[in-house]
Design a protein around this motif. Structure first.
Motif, PDB file in Angstrom:
ATOM      1  N   THR A 190      36.858  41.930  35.873  1.00  0.00           N
ATOM      2  CA  THR A 190      37.939  41.548  36.782  1.00  0.00           C
ATOM      3  C   THR A 190      39.068  42.570  36.762  1.00  0.00           C
ATOM      4  OG1 THR A 190      37.434  39.210  36.527  1.00  0.00           O
ATOM      5  CG2 THR A 190      39.644  39.759  37.278  1.00  0.00           C
ATOM      6  N   LEU A 191      39.489  42.995  35.570  1.00  0.00           N
ATOM      7  CA  LEU A 191      40.580  43.968  35.481  1.00  0.00           C
ATOM      8  C   LEU A 191      40.186  45.308  36.087  1.00  0.00           C
ATOM      9  CD1 LEU A 191      41.952  43.214  31.906  1.00  0.00           C
ATOM     10  CD2 LEU A 191      43.000  42.636  34.099  1.00  0.00           C
ATOM     11  N   LEU A 192      38.968  45.741  35.820  1.00  0.00           N
ATOM     12  CA  LEU A 192      38.509  47.012  36.372  1.00  0.00           C
ATOM     13  C   LEU A 192      38.395  46.941  37.889  1.00  0.00           C
ATOM     14  CD1 LEU A 192      37.565  49.806  35.442  1.00  0.00           C
ATOM     15  CD2 LEU A 192      35.248  48.909  35.395  1.00  0.00           C
ATOM     16  N   GLY A 193      37.809  45.867  38.397  1.00  0.00           N
ATOM     17  CA  GLY A 193      37.691  45.703  39.836  1.00  0.00           C
ATOM     18  C   GLY A 193      39.045  45.579  40.511  1.00  0.00           C
ATOM     19  N   SER A 194      39.984  44.885  39.863  1.00  0.00           N
ATOM     20  CA  SER A 194      41.322  44.743  40.432  1.00  0.00           C
ATOM     21  C   SER A 194      42.045  46.082  40.512  1.00  0.00           C
ATOM     22  CB  SER A 194      42.144  43.757  39.599  1.00  0.00           C
ATOM     23  OG  SER A 194      41.584  42.477  39.673  1.00  0.00           O
ATOM     24  N   ALA A 195      41.823  46.932  39.525  1.00  0.00           N
ATOM     25  CA  ALA A 195      42.426  48.271  39.581  1.00  0.00           C
ATOM     26  C   ALA A 195      41.895  49.038  40.789  1.00  0.00           C
ATOM     27  CB  ALA A 195      42.128  49.034  38.288  1.00  0.00           C
ATOM     28  N   PHE A 196      40.595  48.965  41.018  1.00  0.00           N
ATOM     29  CA  PHE A 196      40.020  49.661  42.173  1.00  0.00           C
ATOM     30  C   PHE A 196      40.475  49.038  43.490  1.00  0.00           C
ATOM     31  CE2 PHE A 196      36.825  51.200  39.053  1.00  0.00           C
ATOM     32  CZ  PHE A 196      37.065  52.553  39.234  1.00  0.00           C
ATOM     33  N   ILE A 197      40.604  47.721  43.525  1.00  0.00           N
ATOM     34  CA  ILE A 197      41.109  47.065  44.743  1.00  0.00           C
ATOM     35  C   ILE A 197      42.518  47.551  45.052  1.00  0.00           C
ATOM     36  CG2 ILE A 197      41.899  44.848  45.686  1.00  0.00           C
ATOM     37  CD1 ILE A 197      39.465  43.576  44.233  1.00  0.00           C
ATOM     38  N   ASN A 198      43.372  47.608  44.030  1.00  0.00           N
ATOM     39  CA  ASN A 198      44.744  48.055  44.239  1.00  0.00           C
ATOM     40  C   ASN A 198      44.824  49.525  44.636  1.00  0.00           C
ATOM     41  OD1 ASN A 198      46.927  45.969  43.688  1.00  0.00           O
ATOM     42  ND2 ASN A 198      45.464  45.587  42.049  1.00  0.00           N
ATOM     43  N   LEU A 199      44.006  50.365  44.032  1.00  0.00           N
ATOM     44  CA  LEU A 199      43.992  51.778  44.423  1.00  0.00           C
ATOM     45  C   LEU A 199      43.502  51.951  45.854  1.00  0.00           C
ATOM     46  CD1 LEU A 199      42.676  53.506  41.185  1.00  0.00           C
ATOM     47  CD2 LEU A 199      44.961  53.692  42.193  1.00  0.00           C
TER      48      LEU A 199
ATOM     49  N   ALA B 249      51.956  50.337  50.974  1.00  0.00           N
ATOM     50  CA  ALA B 249      52.692  49.721  49.877  1.00  0.00           C
ATOM     51  C   ALA B 249      52.802  48.207  49.943  1.00  0.00           C
ATOM     52  CB  ALA B 249      54.085  50.339  49.805  1.00  0.00           C
ATOM     53  N   ALA B 250      52.074  47.524  50.769  1.00  0.00           N
ATOM     54  CA  ALA B 250      52.150  46.059  50.851  1.00  0.00           C
ATOM     55  C   ALA B 250      51.283  45.430  49.760  1.00  0.00           C
ATOM     56  CB  ALA B 250      51.719  45.584  52.229  1.00  0.00           C
ATOM     57  N   GLN B 251      51.670  45.639  48.512  1.00  0.00           N
ATOM     58  CA  GLN B 251      50.858  45.215  47.375  1.00  0.00           C
ATOM     59  C   GLN B 251      50.748  43.711  47.169  1.00  0.00           C
ATOM     60  OE1 GLN B 251      49.062  48.116  47.018  1.00  0.00           O
ATOM     61  NE2 GLN B 251      48.850  47.276  44.998  1.00  0.00           N
ATOM     62  N   PRO B 252      51.676  42.868  47.602  1.00  0.00           N
ATOM     63  CA  PRO B 252      51.468  41.425  47.378  1.00  0.00           C
ATOM     64  C   PRO B 252      50.176  40.906  48.014  1.00  0.00           C
ATOM     65  CG  PRO B 252      53.750  41.821  47.913  1.00  0.00           C
ATOM     66  CD  PRO B 252      53.035  43.129  48.098  1.00  0.00           C
ATOM     67  N   TYR B 253      49.769  41.494  49.118  1.00  0.00           N
ATOM     68  CA  TYR B 253      48.508  41.067  49.737  1.00  0.00           C
ATOM     69  C   TYR B 253      47.309  41.535  48.910  1.00  0.00           C
ATOM     70  CZ  TYR B 253      51.601  40.029  53.592  1.00  0.00           C
ATOM     71  OH  TYR B 253      52.625  39.527  54.349  1.00  0.00           O
ATOM     72  N   ALA B 254      47.443  42.666  48.256  1.00  0.00           N
ATOM     73  CA  ALA B 254      46.380  43.129  47.361  1.00  0.00           C
ATOM     74  C   ALA B 254      46.239  42.182  46.173  1.00  0.00           C
ATOM     75  CB  ALA B 254      46.672  44.548  46.884  1.00  0.00           C
ATOM     76  N   LEU B 255      47.352  41.621  45.719  1.00  0.00           N
ATOM     77  CA  LEU B 255      47.301  40.656  44.626  1.00  0.00           C
ATOM     78  C   LEU B 255      46.495  39.424  45.033  1.00  0.00           C
ATOM     79  CD1 LEU B 255      48.183  39.614  41.831  1.00  0.00           C
ATOM     80  CD2 LEU B 255      50.246  38.750  42.940  1.00  0.00           C
ATOM     81  N   ILE B 256      46.657  38.987  46.257  1.00  0.00           N
ATOM     82  CA  ILE B 256      45.887  37.842  46.756  1.00  0.00           C
ATOM     83  C   ILE B 256      44.400  38.167  46.754  1.00  0.00           C
ATOM     84  CG2 ILE B 256      45.455  36.398  48.786  1.00  0.00           C
ATOM     85  CD1 ILE B 256      48.475  36.737  49.421  1.00  0.00           C
ATOM     86  N   VAL B 257      44.050  39.370  47.207  1.00  0.00           N
ATOM     87  CA  VAL B 257      42.645  39.800  47.199  1.00  0.00           C
ATOM     88  C   VAL B 257      42.122  39.844  45.760  1.00  0.00           C
ATOM     89  CG1 VAL B 257      41.069  41.688  47.763  1.00  0.00           C
ATOM     90  CG2 VAL B 257      42.883  41.061  49.364  1.00  0.00           C
ATOM     91  N   CYS B 258      42.941  40.337  44.836  1.00  0.00           N
ATOM     92  CA  CYS B 258      42.529  40.422  43.433  1.00  0.00           C
ATOM     93  C   CYS B 258      42.316  39.034  42.824  1.00  0.00           C
ATOM     94  CB  CYS B 258      43.563  41.189  42.620  1.00  0.00           C
ATOM     95  SG  CYS B 258      43.601  42.945  42.956  1.00  0.00           S
ATOM     96  N   LEU B 259      43.162  38.077  43.184  1.00  0.00           N
ATOM     97  CA  LEU B 259      42.991  36.721  42.661  1.00  0.00           C
ATOM     98  C   LEU B 259      41.712  36.077  43.187  1.00  0.00           C
ATOM     99  CD1 LEU B 259      46.674  35.428  42.820  1.00  0.00           C
ATOM    100  CD2 LEU B 259      45.354  36.066  40.786  1.00  0.00           C
ATOM    101  N   ILE B 260      41.389  36.321  44.444  1.00  0.00           N
ATOM    102  CA  ILE B 260      40.130  35.819  45.002  1.00  0.00           C
ATOM    103  C   ILE B 260      38.950  36.486  44.304  1.00  0.00           C
ATOM    104  CG2 ILE B 260      38.712  35.762  47.102  1.00  0.00           C
ATOM    105  CD1 ILE B 260      41.400  35.501  48.658  1.00  0.00           C
ATOM    106  N   TYR B 261      39.058  37.789  44.093  1.00  0.00           N
ATOM    107  CA  TYR B 261      38.011  38.536  43.386  1.00  0.00           C
ATOM    108  C   TYR B 261      37.837  37.992  41.959  1.00  0.00           C
ATOM    109  CZ  TYR B 261      35.855  42.401  40.845  1.00  0.00           C
ATOM    110  OH  TYR B 261      35.042  43.140  40.046  1.00  0.00           O
ATOM    111  N   ALA B 262      38.948  37.729  41.257  1.00  0.00           N
ATOM    112  CA  ALA B 262      38.866  37.206  39.887  1.00  0.00           C
ATOM    113  C   ALA B 262      38.190  35.851  39.860  1.00  0.00           C
ATOM    114  CB  ALA B 262      40.271  37.127  39.296  1.00  0.00           C
TER     115      ALA B 262
END
Length: 90
Positions: free
Chosen positions: A53-62, A70-83
């Motif tokens: 999850t942490l590794l995939g979230s890093a790649f999602i954010n990159l 720079a709209a990172q809050p939406y990336a956080l939502i994607v990361c939570l769904i991925y997790a």
């Protein structure tokens, strides 16, 4: 440590990672688990799924920074769904 960019978001990020590691260590000691086989076809434990999850979230954010900006809050939502998907099916 003036050479490092220690801002509050950076400190919060590392505090969250540290608290996740402590939480998963306590869970492993209190509720030992046997590895399970998911959609990847390999056996994983809670710690393995956290790492994935942490590794995939890093790649999602990159990828998000590279493609969207720079709209990172939406990336956080994607990361939570991925997790949630990783902990459910992997």
């Amino acid at each position: 440590m003036d050479w490092m960019a220690w801002t509050w978001p950076t400190a919060i990020f590392f505090m969250v990672i540290a608290s996740l590691l402590v939480t998963f260590t306590v869970l492993a000691l209190k509720f030992p688990e046997t590895p399970r086989r998911g959609v990847l076809g390999m056996e994983t434990t809670r710690g393995d799924r956290l790492f994935i999850t942490l590794l995939g979230s890093a790649f999602i954010n990159l990828g998000w920074l590279g493609l969207v900006g720079a709209a990172q809050p939406y990336a956080l939502i994607v990361c939570l769904i991925y997790a949630a998907a990783v902990f459910r099916w992997v």
